[in-house]
Design a protein around this motif. Sequence first.
Motif, short mmCIF file in Angstrom:
data_model
loop_
_atom_site.label_atom_id
_atom_site.label_comp_id
_atom_site.label_asym_id
_atom_site.label_seq_id
_atom_site.Cartn_x
_atom_site.Cartn_y
_atom_site.Cartn_z
N ILE A 23 0.83 -1.21 0.00
CA ILE A 23 0.00 0.00 0.00
C ILE A 23 0.86 1.26 0.00
O ILE A 23 0.61 2.20 -0.76
N SER A 25 3.75 1.65 -1.18
CA SER A 25 4.57 1.77 -2.39
C SER A 25 3.75 2.06 -3.63
O SER A 25 4.31 2.27 -4.68
N THR A 26 2.48 2.03 -3.55
CA THR A 26 1.50 2.13 -4.65
C THR A 26 1.35 0.84 -5.44
O THR A 26 0.46 0.74 -6.27
N GLU A 29 -2.05 -0.95 -5.55
CA GLU A 29 -3.12 -0.65 -6.52
C GLU A 29 -3.37 -1.85 -7.43
O GLU A 29 -4.44 -1.96 -8.01
N SER A 81 7.05 4.58 -0.71
CA SER A 81 7.13 5.85 -1.44
C SER A 81 8.10 6.85 -0.81
O SER A 81 8.77 7.60 -1.52
N LYS A 112 3.53 2.63 -13.57
CA LYS A 112 4.32 3.76 -13.08
C LYS A 112 5.82 3.50 -13.12
O LYS A 112 6.61 4.42 -12.93
#
Length: 138
Positions: A23, A25-26, A29, A81, A112
């Motif tokens: 979560i 670190s993205t 998703e 992040s 990304k």
Amino acid sequence: MSASITYQAEPELNAVDFQKLLIASTLGERRPVGDLERLEKMLAHADLILTAREEGKLVGIARAVSDQCYCTYLSDLAVHSDYQNQGIGKMLVKLTKATFPLANLILLSAPKAIDYYPKIGMKKHAHCYLSVPEDPIY
């Protein structure tokens, strides 16, 4: 790269810690972060789990499956992040390759991260195919 980051194999990594990092670190998703049982299975069936920690805090992970001599699939590469752009992901990739030196390292990039992998020396492959669970094979 931060000198206080430590790297190690952690085959017994806790699914909750894995979930929190995904979560943060993205990558969450695109992972089943709401299903702890599935995350536990992802960890249990990995051939390699490498982590990066700062003072005990999980800040990075590389999770891979491998036959150890021809191909290693890097299933997850995630860096918190707040810790990105410090060389942590690159070091986790290097350590993954070093663990299985005869194997080709293969991964599917998160949208990304498409521009990241060429910067660390990986080559784009034009012949990759994907079938998600709901896709039938005819």
